[in-house]
Write a protein that holds these residues in place. Structure first.
Motif, PDB file in Angstrom:
ATOM      1  N   PRO A  15       0.849  -1.195   0.000  1.00  0.00           N
ATOM      2  CA  PRO A  15       0.000   0.000   0.000  1.00  0.00           C
ATOM      3  C   PRO A  15       0.881   1.241   0.000  1.00  0.00           C
ATOM      4  N   PRO A  16       0.377   2.312  -0.539  1.00  0.00           N
ATOM      5  CA  PRO A  16       1.196   3.534  -0.577  1.00  0.00           C
ATOM      6  C   PRO A  16       1.440   4.041   0.844  1.00  0.00           C
ATOM      7  N   ALA A  17       2.620   4.602   1.034  1.00  0.00           N
ATOM      8  CA  ALA A  17       2.974   5.146   2.351  1.00  0.00           C
ATOM      9  C   ALA A  17       2.130   6.384   2.617  1.00  0.00           C
ATOM     10  N   PRO A  18       1.725   6.583   3.895  1.00  0.00           N
ATOM     11  CA  PRO A  18       0.932   7.780   4.189  1.00  0.00           C
ATOM     12  C   PRO A  18       1.786   9.026   3.980  1.00  0.00           C
ATOM     13  N   PRO A  19       1.152  10.114   3.652  1.00  0.00           N
ATOM     14  CA  PRO A  19       1.934  11.338   3.434  1.00  0.00           C
ATOM     15  C   PRO A  19       2.519  11.820   4.767  1.00  0.00           C
ATOM     16  N   PRO A  20       3.663  12.468   4.731  1.00  0.00           N
ATOM     17  CA  PRO A  20       4.253  12.963   5.977  1.00  0.00           C
ATOM     18  C   PRO A  20       3.360  14.058   6.571  1.00  0.00           C
ATOM     19  N   PRO A  21       3.369  14.202   7.909  1.00  0.00           N
ATOM     20  CA  PRO A  21       2.552  15.242   8.511  1.00  0.00           C
ATOM     21  C   PRO A  21       3.089  16.618   8.154  1.00  0.00           C
ATOM     22  N   PRO A  22       2.221  17.612   8.167  1.00  0.00           N
ATOM     23  CA  PRO A  22       2.707  18.975   7.901  1.00  0.00           C
ATOM     24  C   PRO A  22       3.778  19.357   8.926  1.00  0.00           C
ATOM     25  N   SER A  23       4.661  20.262   8.567  1.00  0.00           N
ATOM     26  CA  SER A  23       5.789  20.608   9.432  1.00  0.00           C
ATOM     27  C   SER A  23       5.356  21.294  10.723  1.00  0.00           C
TER      28      SER A  23
END
Length: 172
Positions: A15-23
């Motif tokens: 499965p695609p990796a979750p997007p990184p959290p906003p900074s």
């Protein structure tokens, strides 16, 4: 003609990796992780830590312990590495750590002994005379056991009070 070579399974699609959290998002610790490694930095834990019964802190006033007496007890506990060996820090060591004079620590130890929290145990080096005293903490343990039921009762009362306050009123 049969081929005995195993057939590799079909490639699986990850499965695609979750997007990184906003900074600007600070990651929160996972609930339930309460061990020392999750609370304290590695540099702090590398120097060691002591297990302190919460009742000792909660019951300080109830047991008539002055702040410096509690601090001396905490210093003794920090040297209590095994149940079968009494802690035996030198008065000078405790004094240095607390920013007090050794004579002041001696007075606190005397008060703790009179109040029944500790017993001094003379220790001797072979052919060299007396070493630092050992400190039997069985009196402290007995006092903590004596006040423990009071804190259990208070905790149970608070739990019932919270449960009662959280009950939704019946709609009539």
């Amino acid at each position: 003609m049969s081929n005995d070579t195993p057939v590799p399974p079909p490639p699986s699609v990850a499965p695609p990796a979750p997007p990184p959290p906003p900074s600007n998002v600070i990651p929160m610790p996972l609930p339930g992780k309460k061990g020392p490694k999750e609370k304290w930095p590695k540099a702090v834990l590398e120097r060691g830590y002591s297990m302190i019964p919460s009742i000792l802190l909660w019951g300080q006033a109830k047991m008539n312990l002055e702040p410096d007496e509690l601090n001396v007890l905490l210093q003794l506990i920090s040297h209590w590495w095994t149940a079968e060996h009494d802690p035996h820090p030198a008065k000078e060591t405790i004094a240095r750590r607390m920013g007090k004079e050794p004579r002041t620590i001696q007075r606190h130890l005397t008060k703790l002994e009179k109040k029944g929290f500790i017993k001094r145990v003379a220790r001797f080096k072979t052919h060299k005379g007396q070493d630092s005293n050992g400190y039997d903490l069985s009196g402290l343990i007995a006092k903590l056991e004596a006040v423990a039921p009071e804190f259990k009762t208070v905790a149970e009362q608070n739990k019932r009070r919270r449960a009662k306050a959280e009950v939704k009123p019946a709609i009539i």
